[in-house]
Design a protein around this motif. Structure first.
Motif, PDB file in Angstrom:
ATOM      1  N   LEU A  69       0.879  -1.075  -0.001  1.00  0.00           N
ATOM      2  CA  LEU A  69      -0.216  -0.055  -0.098  1.00  0.00           C
ATOM      3  C   LEU A  69       0.782   1.171  -0.062  1.00  0.00           C
ATOM      4  CD1 LEU A  69      -2.541  -0.944   2.857  1.00  0.00           C
ATOM      5  CD2 LEU A  69      -2.911  -0.689   0.559  1.00  0.00           C
ATOM      6  N   PRO A  70       0.991   1.912  -1.038  1.00  0.00           N
ATOM      7  CA  PRO A  70       1.623   3.087  -0.954  1.00  0.00           C
ATOM      8  C   PRO A  70       0.755   4.406  -0.359  1.00  0.00           C
ATOM      9  CG  PRO A  70       0.889   2.837  -3.080  1.00  0.00           C
ATOM     10  CD  PRO A  70       0.720   1.711  -2.448  1.00  0.00           C
ATOM     11  N   HIS A  71       1.496   5.130   0.395  1.00  0.00           N
ATOM     12  CA  HIS A  71       0.786   6.280   1.112  1.00  0.00           C
ATOM     13  C   HIS A  71       1.090   7.602   0.311  1.00  0.00           C
ATOM     14  CE1 HIS A  71       0.989   9.088   4.645  1.00  0.00           C
ATOM     15  NE2 HIS A  71      -0.438   9.123   4.127  1.00  0.00           N
ATOM     16  N   LEU A  72       0.115   7.906  -0.178  1.00  0.00           N
ATOM     17  CA  LEU A  72       0.286   9.115  -1.044  1.00  0.00           C
ATOM     18  C   LEU A  72      -0.420  10.385  -0.486  1.00  0.00           C
ATOM     19  CD1 LEU A  72      -0.595   7.628  -4.675  1.00  0.00           C
ATOM     20  CD2 LEU A  72       1.581   7.830  -3.466  1.00  0.00           C
ATOM     21  N   PHE A  73      -1.388  10.455   0.305  1.00  0.00           N
ATOM     22  CA  PHE A  73      -2.111  11.319   1.023  1.00  0.00           C
ATOM     23  C   PHE A  73      -2.839  11.172   2.007  1.00  0.00           C
ATOM     24  CE2 PHE A  73      -4.526  10.783  -3.037  1.00  0.00           C
ATOM     25  CZ  PHE A  73      -5.632  10.338  -2.520  1.00  0.00           C
ATOM     26  N   GLY A  74      -3.282  11.783   3.049  1.00  0.00           N
ATOM     27  CA  GLY A  74      -4.201  11.683   4.077  1.00  0.00           C
ATOM     28  C   GLY A  74      -3.444  11.194   5.576  1.00  0.00           C
ATOM     29  N   GLU A  98      -6.910   6.421   9.472  1.00  0.00           N
ATOM     30  CA  GLU A  98      -8.068   7.281   9.914  1.00  0.00           C
ATOM     31  C   GLU A  98      -9.041   7.035   9.229  1.00  0.00           C
ATOM     32  OE1 GLU A  98      -8.265   9.450  12.612  1.00  0.00           O
ATOM     33  OE2 GLU A  98      -6.382   8.554  13.156  1.00  0.00           O
ATOM     34  N   PRO A  99     -10.439   6.936   9.862  1.00  0.00           N
ATOM     35  CA  PRO A  99     -11.789   6.844   9.417  1.00  0.00           C
ATOM     36  C   PRO A  99     -11.963   8.006   8.279  1.00  0.00           C
ATOM     37  CG  PRO A  99     -11.930   6.301  11.609  1.00  0.00           C
ATOM     38  CD  PRO A  99     -10.453   7.096  11.393  1.00  0.00           C
ATOM     39  N   ALA A 100     -12.868   7.635   7.063  1.00  0.00           N
ATOM     40  CA  ALA A 100     -13.298   8.857   6.568  1.00  0.00           C
ATOM     41  C   ALA A 100     -14.108   9.846   7.411  1.00  0.00           C
ATOM     42  CB  ALA A 100     -13.787   8.342   5.301  1.00  0.00           C
ATOM     43  N   SER A 101     -13.841  10.872   7.351  1.00  0.00           N
ATOM     44  CA  SER A 101     -14.473  11.957   7.698  1.00  0.00           C
ATOM     45  C   SER A 101     -14.633  13.394   6.816  1.00  0.00           C
ATOM     46  CB  SER A 101     -14.157  12.159   9.363  1.00  0.00           C
ATOM     47  OG  SER A 101     -12.915  12.898   9.195  1.00  0.00           O
ATOM     48  N   ALA A 102     -15.484  14.163   7.198  1.00  0.00           N
ATOM     49  CA  ALA A 102     -15.448  15.511   6.537  1.00  0.00           C
ATOM     50  C   ALA A 102     -14.097  16.169   6.525  1.00  0.00           C
ATOM     51  CB  ALA A 102     -16.652  16.391   6.966  1.00  0.00           C
ATOM     52  N   GLY A 103     -13.480  15.941   7.884  1.00  0.00           N
ATOM     53  CA  GLY A 103     -12.281  16.753   7.976  1.00  0.00           C
ATOM     54  C   GLY A 103     -11.133  16.184   6.983  1.00  0.00           C
ATOM     55  N   GLN A 104     -11.134  14.649   7.353  1.00  0.00           N
ATOM     56  CA  GLN A 104     -10.012  13.990   6.696  1.00  0.00           C
ATOM     57  C   GLN A 104     -10.463  14.217   5.164  1.00  0.00           C
ATOM     58  OE1 GLN A 104      -7.376  11.920   7.512  1.00  0.00           O
ATOM     59  NE2 GLN A 104      -7.850  12.881   9.663  1.00  0.00           N
ATOM     60  N   ILE A 105     -11.530  14.160   4.416  1.00  0.00           N
ATOM     61  CA  ILE A 105     -11.566  14.224   3.071  1.00  0.00           C
ATOM     62  C   ILE A 105     -11.192  15.845   2.780  1.00  0.00           C
ATOM     63  CG2 ILE A 105     -13.534  14.777   1.333  1.00  0.00           C
ATOM     64  CD1 ILE A 105     -15.195  12.259   2.854  1.00  0.00           C
ATOM     65  N   LYS A 123      -9.042  17.500   4.299  1.00  0.00           N
ATOM     66  CA  LYS A 123      -7.603  17.608   3.965  1.00  0.00           C
ATOM     67  C   LYS A 123      -6.789  16.876   2.923  1.00  0.00           C
ATOM     68  CE  LYS A 123      -3.731  16.066   7.311  1.00  0.00           C
ATOM     69  NZ  LYS A 123      -3.432  15.733   8.603  1.00  0.00           N
ATOM     70  N   ALA A 124      -7.545  15.761   2.591  1.00  0.00           N
ATOM     71  CA  ALA A 124      -6.832  15.192   1.508  1.00  0.00           C
ATOM     72  C   ALA A 124      -7.103  15.835  -0.110  1.00  0.00           C
ATOM     73  CB  ALA A 124      -7.495  13.778   1.480  1.00  0.00           C
ATOM     74  N   CYS A 159      -5.086  19.152  -4.519  1.00  0.00           N
ATOM     75  CA  CYS A 159      -5.468  20.149  -5.372  1.00  0.00           C
ATOM     76  C   CYS A 159      -4.168  20.965  -5.508  1.00  0.00           C
ATOM     77  CB  CYS A 159      -6.307  21.152  -4.686  1.00  0.00           C
ATOM     78  SG  CYS A 159      -8.052  20.571  -4.901  1.00  0.00           S
ATOM     79  N   VAL A 160      -3.106  21.126  -4.547  1.00  0.00           N
ATOM     80  CA  VAL A 160      -1.913  21.735  -4.615  1.00  0.00           C
ATOM     81  C   VAL A 160      -0.830  20.946  -5.121  1.00  0.00           C
ATOM     82  CG1 VAL A 160      -2.596  23.270  -2.836  1.00  0.00           C
ATOM     83  CG2 VAL A 160      -1.152  21.353  -2.328  1.00  0.00           C
ATOM     84  N   SER A 161      -0.903  19.619  -5.085  1.00  0.00           N
ATOM     85  CA  SER A 161       0.238  18.653  -5.476  1.00  0.00           C
ATOM     86  C   SER A 161       0.387  18.797  -6.861  1.00  0.00           C
ATOM     87  CB  SER A 161      -0.051  17.533  -4.790  1.00  0.00           C
ATOM     88  OG  SER A 161       1.035  16.427  -5.388  1.00  0.00           O
ATOM     89  N   ARG A 162       1.690  18.776  -7.440  1.00  0.00           N
ATOM     90  CA  ARG A 162       2.023  18.586  -8.941  1.00  0.00           C
ATOM     91  C   ARG A 162       2.090  17.261  -8.942  1.00  0.00           C
ATOM     92  NH1 ARG A 162       6.698  23.109  -9.648  1.00  0.00           N
ATOM     93  NH2 ARG A 162       5.639  24.925  -9.023  1.00  0.00           N
TER      94      ARG A 162
END
Length: 244
Positions: free
Chosen positions: A59-64, A68-75, A77-78, A83-86
């Motif tokens: 499992l590569p970890h690319l963001f997040g 952690e469970p999915a939540s409005a805050g986690q979504i 943040k990701a 959006c800013v990542s090239r």
């Protein structure tokens, strides 16, 4: 780097790019690329299913935040990170996200280590089409696209775009014609996938295998999981990565 119970932490570097990785299991290799917001408990449940079937999963970890469970805050943040990542191409058609170069290198290293016919590659949602870009490398023998959602399907061109350069698209077509099938999984009415399944059918013909689920949903293997989809993915990995 946060620990995940039962998963061995590591990293992979290609060129100047390094991302953390998590690994578990034994047998042929499969790279599972997580969706937004990251390596959630649902992603881990699916990954454990692949491990239990007798595969080595990376499992590569690319963001997040892993685990952690999915939540409005986690979504949020990701999405802000993407959006800013090239490394991620959000709107441009006819190009691959730069991070797919790193993912190809990861798959190639895993294949070189484990041998056999190659490795599986599965992306989902934002990363759904990445398995196609990874398939450009001969090390990927079992590509799975789950609800591919990039580029964002605004307009007819983007809705049908596969997130590949013209040269990579031709390699995918050629590999498909030579027998490297692609499995696609989605909810039939999911607008996020645009018309990409039509594009893949035109490109690959009978080499594009489809699981199209009825009802409302998006995350076929995780939050809106359907066991028929999970079972077909596991069978596909068996068929392609355990010849004979």
């Amino acid at each position: 780097m946060r620990e995940l119970a039962g998963w061995a932490g590591g990293s992979h570097t290609a060129g100047r790019v390094t991302h953390p990785t998590y690994r578990k299991g034994a047998g042929p290799g499969v790279v599972i690329v997580h969706e937004i917001p990251g390596i959630t408990p649902e992603v881990l449940t699916f990954a454990d299913d692949v491990v239990d079937r007798g595969f080595t999963v990376v499992l590569p970890h690319l963001f997040g935040d892993p685990g952690e469970p999915a939540s409005a805050g986690q979504i949020a943040k990701a999405i802000a990170h993407v959006c800013v990542s090239r490394e991620f191409t959000k709107l441009r058609a006819g190009v691959a996200s730069p991070v797919t170069d790193w993912l190809r290198s990861l798959a190639r290293n895993l294949s070189d280590e484990l041998g056999g016919p190659g490795v599986g590659a599965l992306g989902m949602c934002l990363t759904g089409g990445f398995a196609l870009a990874m398939m450009v490398d001969e090390s990927v023998a079992a590509p799975v696209v789950a609800q591919p959602s990039l580029p964002i399907p605004v307009g007819k061109t983007r809705a049908g775009d596969l997130g590949l350069s013209p040269a990579d698209r031709e390699v995918v077509r050629r590999r498909g014609a030579a027998g490297c099938a692609v499995l696609g999984v989605r909810y039939r009415g999911d607008p996020a996938t645009g018309t990409r399944f039509d594009t893949l059918t035109e490109l690959l013909g009978n080499g594009f295998l489809k699981v199209e689920l009825e009802g409302k949903g998006h995350a076929t293997l995780t939050a809106h999981r359907q066991q028929v989809a999970v079972d077909r993915v596991l069978d596909f990995f068996d068929e392609r990565l355990r010849p004979g």
